[in-house]
Design an enzyme around this catalytic site. Structure first.
Site: not given
Length: 173
Positions: A101, A73, A104, A71
């Site tokens: 999410c 992040e 993260c 992801h």
């Protein structure tokens, strides 16, 4: 953990240089755009250190890297930690186009980022204001200041356009 309200955001933005909500979020939006062009969900992240220097940026790369943890992040945190020479990013801020999410959010807490600024809320998979609210858990040892809704309309439009295109084409494949 309390999500900052629009009034709180306005007070912060009056004291902060315009680059905080413009420049760094602009970098995150550019990363999101690049991700979308690669067929990834268009989410981007940027990290600035305590002196206001951009030290990392990344977009989603889960499909490209065949890594469910890739992801925006997570990738930006990895880059920033490497540049910073530490697993802790004390005094640093992260700017993300979509509410992180749970995975993260936990990484943001583990990295000890001081502040999180995000664009659009994520009613399906968010981990901050919707869903498990990671920073509110007793087990969460670090709680960054959180400011949502920064660049929200642009983030939402980019995501909506991406998913409309996916539906029209029959899915991600």
């Amino acid at each position: 953990m309390k999500l900052r309200t629009a009034m709180d955001r306005a007070a912060v933005s009056m004291d902060a240089p315009s680059r905080i909500f413009g420049g760094y979020m602009r970098v995150a939006l550019e990363e999101a755009q690049k991700s979308g062009c690669l067929g990834e969900v268009p989410v981007g992240a940027a990290i600035a250190d305590g002196d206001g220097k951009l030290i990392a940026s990344a977009g989603n790369r889960t499909r490209q890297l065949k890594d469910p943890t890739a992801h925006a992040e997570i990738l930006a945190i990895r880059i920033a930690c490497e540049k910073h020479g530490s697993e802790r990013l004390l005094g640093c801020c992260i700017y993300v186009t979509l509410e992180p999410c749970p995975m993260c959010a936990a990484a943001i807490a583990a990295a000890r980022l001081a502040r999180l600024y995000y664009g659009a809320s994520d009613p399906k998979s968010g981990g901050i204001e919707i869903g498990p609210r990671i920073f509110s858990h007793m087990q969460c040892h670090h709680r960054p200041e959180v400011y949502g809704g920064i660049g929200e309309s642009e983030s939402e439009a980019m995501l909506a356009g991406f998913f409309t295109g996916i539906r029209e084409c029959g899915g991600l494949g």
